[in-house]
Design a protein around this motif. Structure first.
Motif, short mmCIF file in Angstrom:
data_model
loop_
_atom_site.label_atom_id
_atom_site.label_comp_id
_atom_site.label_asym_id
_atom_site.label_seq_id
_atom_site.Cartn_x
_atom_site.Cartn_y
_atom_site.Cartn_z
N SER A 177 22.16 -31.44 68.38
CA SER A 177 21.84 -32.73 67.77
C SER A 177 21.64 -33.81 68.84
O SER A 177 20.71 -34.61 68.76
CB SER A 177 22.95 -33.17 66.81
N HIS A 181 17.80 -33.07 70.60
CA HIS A 181 17.05 -34.03 69.77
C HIS A 181 17.40 -35.48 70.07
O HIS A 181 16.51 -36.32 70.20
CB HIS A 181 17.26 -33.70 68.30
N GLY A 258 18.27 -34.03 53.83
CA GLY A 258 17.41 -34.92 54.60
C GLY A 258 16.16 -35.32 53.82
O GLY A 258 15.78 -36.50 53.80
N ASN A 275 9.36 -36.24 57.22
CA ASN A 275 10.17 -36.55 58.40
C ASN A 275 11.66 -36.51 58.08
O ASN A 275 12.48 -36.21 58.96
CB ASN A 275 9.77 -37.92 58.96
N ALA A 279 14.69 -34.73 59.98
CA ALA A 279 15.88 -35.49 60.38
C ALA A 279 17.17 -34.80 59.91
O ALA A 279 18.17 -34.77 60.63
CB ALA A 279 15.82 -36.91 59.82
N ALA A 303 21.26 -38.55 57.17
CA ALA A 303 20.19 -38.57 58.16
C ALA A 303 18.86 -38.95 57.53
O ALA A 303 18.07 -39.72 58.10
CB ALA A 303 20.09 -37.22 58.85
N VAL A 307 16.18 -42.70 57.95
CA VAL A 307 14.87 -42.59 58.61
C VAL A 307 13.98 -43.80 58.32
O VAL A 307 13.54 -44.49 59.27
CB VAL A 307 14.16 -41.27 58.24
N VAL A 328 13.90 -40.05 63.54
CA VAL A 328 13.90 -38.65 63.15
C VAL A 328 14.71 -37.79 64.12
O VAL A 328 15.37 -36.83 63.70
CB VAL A 328 12.46 -38.11 63.02
N HIS A 329 14.69 -38.12 65.39
CA HIS A 329 15.41 -37.32 66.39
C HIS A 329 16.55 -38.09 67.05
O HIS A 329 17.65 -37.56 67.20
CB HIS A 329 14.44 -36.81 67.46
N ALA A 332 18.99 -39.81 64.10
CA ALA A 332 19.44 -38.70 63.26
C ALA A 332 20.38 -37.79 64.05
O ALA A 332 21.36 -37.27 63.50
CB ALA A 332 18.24 -37.89 62.75
#
Length: 414
Positions: A177, A181, A258, A275, A279, A303, A307, A328-329, A332
């Motif tokens: 995570s 990401h 998500g 997205n 996420a 998450a 977004v 998203v990354h 999240a």
């Protein structure tokens, strides 16, 4: 029993043990390769997800950046990145590895090389995340240098400092995570800060939407990523004997959460929902092995909900995150890491052994490391060779300006 019989029995036992060890090594090599190929497929998913969210005049450029992340990542991970991630600055480890890759005699069915491959696909994923944030206005040559530095140095060093390396900054992150990401999202944030917004994205300080050219392509990419994510998470056991059905279940439920969260928060927006699926998958990586399926659903839901909220906050700050990689990354990943420290507790159905304080400290570390180094790297590249294309090239589109080829030539002819 005669002495000869004793020796014969001992030899038979030894042969059986050798055969079992060989089978175990072969099984683990097969497992890592198959799981790694699933993760490799995420490059395809990112290409589609990002390609659908840019204008048609920049689609080929997105495809090229995704291919370059993989091609450069293979080389940099072989010579530098893989050793830095595992051994830090131990020069003897580099010399030993460089000597090994000159030959073809690898013990244990080449298990070390299968592990190297599995690490490589994670590295390429982290680099590719940056592509979506800086799309439609960065020089291709500048992006190549940025990708090289990320895959050879910035990502491997972060791995080494964290729980997959020397645990200098310890936290629980089963599948990345934060390691993959979160880092990719915040490296993108730093680059976005240095790069500036696209022409026309903000007028008199107010955001003006620039719509992508193919939403179905983006949704297709999100589902391709979701398939690859089973390799990402389940494969993170690193051995067939340690594979976990719990990881499969929590990954699935976080994906659902998500998508549901983003659907609700965005009021049925198709792209935000796609997205949001990604996420949720990002968020569950950290605690996928220690939370319950219900915990996975709630982590994914949180998450997904954040977004569209974070995307609009980034937009209000005057930052142009084309594919929403920060929410998203980046965020999240932070949500997932912190909630792993909560839902990983036994009182919430988790397996225990996760420190919420460590998860929070690690999240702050990831934000500072990623954003800071992403900004510094982009600024250095800007000083050396220039970061942005010219205004004329940006308006023309990077497909023609950088690659001399439109993505949809029949439309150009018409």
């Amino acid at each position: 029993m005669a002495t000869a019989d004793l020796f014969a029995n001992a030899n038979n036992i030894h042969s059986i043990v050798q055969a079992l060890v060989h089978l175990a090594n072969a099984s683990d090599v097969f497992f890592l390769v198959v799981m790694g190929v699933l993760v490799f497929m995420m490059q395809w998913g990112f290409a589609m997800l990002e390609g659908g969210q840019v204008r048609k005049k920049n689609v080929n450029n997105v495809m090229m950046k995704n291919m370059v992340d993989w091609l450069i990542g293979c080389v940099s991970w072989l010579f530098i990145g893989g050793i830095l991630a595992s051994s830090g600055f131990d020069i003897s480890a580099y010399i030993d590895w460089w000597h090994k890759i000159l030959g073809s005699n690898w013990p244990n069915n080449g298990l070390d090389l299968a592990s190297w491959f599995f690490g490589l696909v994670f590295c390429a994923t982290a680099a590719t995340i940056v592509s979506g944030g800086v799309a439609e206005r960065i020089k291709f040559s500048a992006y190549v240098i940025i990708s090289l530095i990320i895959t050879a140095f910035l990502y491997p060093l972060f791995v080494y400092l964290g729980p997959w390396g020397a645990s200098i900054v310890p936290w629980h992150d089963y599948a990345g995570s934060l390691v993959v990401h979160g880092l990719g999202g915040f490296l993108a944030l730093g680059a976005i800060l240095a790069l500036g917004p696209r022409i026309g994205r903000f007028v008199n300080g107010k955001p003006v939407p620039i719509l992508g050219h193919n939403i179905p392509m983006a949704v297709f990419g999100a589902f391709a990523l979701a398939i690859g994510w089973y390799g990402f998470n389940v494969g993170s056991s690193l051995a067939l004997g340690d594979i976990s059905g719990l990881v499969c279940a929590t990954t699935t439920m976080a994906m659902a959460g998500g998508g549901i969260g983003a659907l609700i928060a965005s009021k049925n927006d198709v792209l935000f929902t796609a997205n949001g699926i990604v996420a949720g998958l990002v968020a569950i990586c950290s605690g996928t092995d220690v939370v319950s399926p219900i915990g996975g659903l709630l982590i994914g839901l949180a998450a997904g909900l954040q977004v569209p909220i974070v995307y609009r906050l980034v937009e209000k700050a005057g930052l142009d995150d084309v594919c929403g990689v920060v929410p998203v990354h980046g965020t999240a990943g932070v949500v997932g890491a912190i909630l792993a420290g909560i839902f990983g507790m036994k009182m919430f159905g988790g397996a225990g052994g996760v420190s919420l304080i460590d998860q929070i400290i690690a999240s702050i570390f990831c934000i500072v490391y990623g954003t800071g180094l992403g900004f510094i790297l982009a600024k250095i590249v800007d000083m050396i060779m220039g970061l942005r294309v010219s205004e004329e090239e940006e308006l023309k589109g990077l497909d023609l300006a950088e690659h001399k080829m439109p993505a949809y030539p029949e439309e150009e002819i018409m």
